[in-house]
Design a protein around this motif. Structure first.
Motif, PDB file in Angstrom:
ATOM      1  N   GLU A 150      19.354 -47.685  50.170  1.00 42.51           N
ATOM      2  CA  GLU A 150      19.707 -46.322  50.560  1.00 42.51           C
ATOM      3  C   GLU A 150      18.598 -45.379  50.133  1.00 42.51           C
ATOM      4  O   GLU A 150      18.075 -45.477  49.016  1.00 42.51           O
ATOM      5  CB  GLU A 150      21.024 -45.905  49.893  1.00 42.51           C
ATOM      6  CG  GLU A 150      22.235 -46.693  50.355  1.00 42.51           C
ATOM      7  CD  GLU A 150      22.620 -46.363  51.787  1.00 42.51           C
ATOM      8  OE1 GLU A 150      22.100 -45.364  52.332  1.00 42.51           O
ATOM      9  OE2 GLU A 150      23.430 -47.107  52.357  1.00 42.51           O
ATOM     10  N   ILE A 184      17.585 -39.149  47.609  1.00 38.08           N
ATOM     11  CA  ILE A 184      17.548 -37.780  48.145  1.00 38.08           C
ATOM     12  C   ILE A 184      17.470 -36.769  47.019  1.00 38.08           C
ATOM     13  O   ILE A 184      18.245 -36.830  46.058  1.00 38.08           O
ATOM     14  CB  ILE A 184      18.796 -37.512  49.007  1.00 38.08           C
ATOM     15  CG1 ILE A 184      18.840 -38.492  50.190  1.00 38.08           C
ATOM     16  CG2 ILE A 184      18.819 -36.069  49.497  1.00 38.08           C
ATOM     17  CD1 ILE A 184      20.131 -38.429  50.984  1.00 38.08           C
ATOM     18  N   ILE A 234      13.673 -38.583  50.556  1.00 38.72           N
ATOM     19  CA  ILE A 234      13.973 -37.392  51.351  1.00 38.72           C
ATOM     20  C   ILE A 234      14.053 -36.184  50.423  1.00 38.72           C
ATOM     21  O   ILE A 234      14.761 -36.219  49.409  1.00 38.72           O
ATOM     22  CB  ILE A 234      15.300 -37.554  52.122  1.00 38.72           C
ATOM     23  CG1 ILE A 234      15.194 -38.704  53.127  1.00 38.72           C
ATOM     24  CG2 ILE A 234      15.664 -36.258  52.850  1.00 38.72           C
ATOM     25  CD1 ILE A 234      16.513 -39.030  53.829  1.00 38.72           C
ATOM     26  N   SER A 268      24.450 -36.059  55.274  1.00 39.41           N
ATOM     27  CA  SER A 268      24.672 -37.311  55.988  1.00 39.41           C
ATOM     28  C   SER A 268      23.975 -37.300  57.341  1.00 39.41           C
ATOM     29  O   SER A 268      23.332 -38.288  57.739  1.00 39.41           O
ATOM     30  CB  SER A 268      26.176 -37.540  56.171  1.00 39.41           C
ATOM     31  OG  SER A 268      26.423 -38.648  57.003  1.00 39.41           O
ATOM     32  N   ARG A 281      20.141 -37.470  56.980  1.00 41.72           N
ATOM     33  CA  ARG A 281      19.719 -38.838  56.685  1.00 41.72           C
ATOM     34  C   ARG A 281      19.751 -39.701  57.947  1.00 41.72           C
ATOM     35  O   ARG A 281      18.852 -40.504  58.199  1.00 41.72           O
ATOM     36  CB  ARG A 281      20.623 -39.442  55.607  1.00 41.72           C
ATOM     37  CG  ARG A 281      20.150 -40.804  55.116  1.00 41.72           C
ATOM     38  CD  ARG A 281      21.015 -41.328  53.988  1.00 41.72           C
ATOM     39  NE  ARG A 281      22.341 -41.716  54.457  1.00 41.72           N
ATOM     40  CZ  ARG A 281      23.262 -42.316  53.683  1.00 41.72           C
ATOM     41  NH1 ARG A 281      22.973 -42.550  52.396  1.00 41.72           N
ATOM     42  NH2 ARG A 281      24.439 -42.640  54.163  1.00 41.72           N
ATOM     43  N   GLU A 315      16.675 -41.842  59.777  1.00 39.00           N
ATOM     44  CA  GLU A 315      16.823 -43.283  60.016  1.00 39.00           C
ATOM     45  C   GLU A 315      16.678 -43.631  61.489  1.00 39.00           C
ATOM     46  O   GLU A 315      16.334 -44.764  61.833  1.00 39.00           O
ATOM     47  CB  GLU A 315      18.178 -43.753  59.489  1.00 39.00           C
ATOM     48  CG  GLU A 315      18.283 -43.701  57.967  1.00 39.00           C
ATOM     49  CD  GLU A 315      19.698 -43.982  57.463  1.00 39.00           C
ATOM     50  OE1 GLU A 315      20.640 -43.906  58.293  1.00 39.00           O
ATOM     51  OE2 GLU A 315      19.853 -44.246  56.263  1.00 39.00           O
ATOM     52  N   ARG A 330      10.651 -36.046  55.102  1.00 40.25           N
ATOM     53  CA  ARG A 330      10.417 -37.405  54.655  1.00 40.25           C
ATOM     54  C   ARG A 330       9.311 -37.336  53.606  1.00 40.25           C
ATOM     55  O   ARG A 330       8.204 -36.853  53.893  1.00 40.25           O
ATOM     56  CB  ARG A 330      10.009 -38.287  55.838  1.00 40.25           C
ATOM     57  CG  ARG A 330      10.093 -39.777  55.552  1.00 40.25           C
ATOM     58  CD  ARG A 330       9.548 -40.578  56.720  1.00 40.25           C
ATOM     59  NE  ARG A 330      10.232 -40.352  57.979  1.00 40.25           N
ATOM     60  CZ  ARG A 330      11.325 -40.997  58.365  1.00 40.25           C
ATOM     61  NH1 ARG A 330      11.872 -41.897  57.560  1.00 40.25           N
ATOM     62  NH2 ARG A 330      11.873 -40.754  59.547  1.00 40.25           N
TER      63      ARG A 330
END
Length: 298
Positions: free
Chosen positions: A9, A12, A87, A103, A106, A110, A167
């Protein structure tokens, strides 16, 4: 038996730059706990202890102090981000995120490895009016229907500084321009321009929703902001982080608005001060002086 997932994962980091608004900052930070994906670390960049109140002892948060000014404070925060984070999110101290904001951000990263910057969709922006109270902003979010079923990412002229994410590997070595002093007018556009110059994508998505309260307390004077409205866009053109046409549009639109509305200014905007700053900026531009740091002396 199925094997454990080896997908890591992303880590962040959520960053706030703040000064003189500890009360609203505390309310905004409290909403971070409602996120369906919570940040691994929160950094608050401030100038003095009074800027953060009792948030200093909040678990998962570090408070760093440095020179005043939005760009300087954001750079101070960047200097304290651990190397292994993926991130980085910058949120204004008066921006309320929908519970799924992080969420969705992210998910956008991705979905496409070429995306370097994601900015969300602002449902209501108090910066264009007298501003919203915390209760009003929360009510707007509460009335929000379900998120759009499909995430759509569209190229944008630049991120909106009140809610933007990057990023980490795409911005390695980049910094906010500290010549853009005080409120840092167009600092978000400049930072996005640095990313474009590297060939990476800057997008806005339709599913990361929020409300920008537009709190007026802590803003710079009208004259200082008016000067930045003229000089900063032309300075970014020289840096090649903003095209000429958008820069001209910014300057013409703001100067025209200040001229027209200075006759009967809104109670929450110092239109005459802004116009005075516009004129000083135009005079400096005509003399070939692109000095975005001058507002500190006005």
């Amino acid at each position: 038996m199925s094997q454990p997932s080896t997908v890591k994962e992303p880590k962040i980091c959520l960053i706030f730059a703040t000064r003189g608004r500890a009360d609203i900052l505390k309310q905004v930070v409290a909403r971070v706990d409602l996120q369906t994906v919570t940040p691994d670390l929160t950094i608050v960049s401030c100038v003095s202890e009074e800027d953060v109140g009792d948030l200093r002892d909040r678990p998962g948060m570090i408070v760093v102090k440095g020179r005043p000014g939005l760009t300087a404070q954001r750079n101070t925060a960047l200097d304290h981000v651990p190397y292994d984070f993926d991130i980085l999110i910058f949120i204004d101290d008066d921006f309320l995120m929908h519970d799924m904001w992080i969420s969705e951000i992210r998910k956008a990263f991705e979905s496409d490895p070429s995306i370097a910057c994601v900015t969300g969709t602002v449902l209501a922006d108090g910066i264009h009016g007298p501003g919203y109270s915390y209760e009003e902003g929360r009510s707007i979010l509460a009335r929000t229907d379900d998120l759009p079923e499909r995430l759509i990412a569209v190229p944008t002229g630049g991120p909106y500084g009140c809610n933007m994410a990057f990023r980490a590997r795409s911005i390695a070595g980049l910094r906010f321009d500290e010549r853009l002093v005080l409120y840092g007018w167009q600092e978000d556009r400049d930072f996005g321009g640095q990313i474009w110059n590297r060939g990476d994508r800057v997008v806005r998505i339709n599913t990361a929703l929020g409300v920008h309260l537009g709190v007026k307390r802590g803003r710079v004077s009208g004259c200082r902001l008016g000067y930045s409205q003229v000089i900063n866009p032309f300075y970014l053109v020289k840096k090649k982080t903003m095209p000429l046409r958008p820069a001209l549009n910014h300057v013409v639109r703001n100067v025209a608005s200040n001229i027209v509305r200075s006759v009967a200014p809104e109670p929450w905007i110092d239109r005459r001060g802004r116009l005075r700053g516009n004129l000083i900026g135009l005079w400096d531009f005509c003399r070939g002086r692109l000095t975005p740091e001058r507002p500190e002396r006005l």
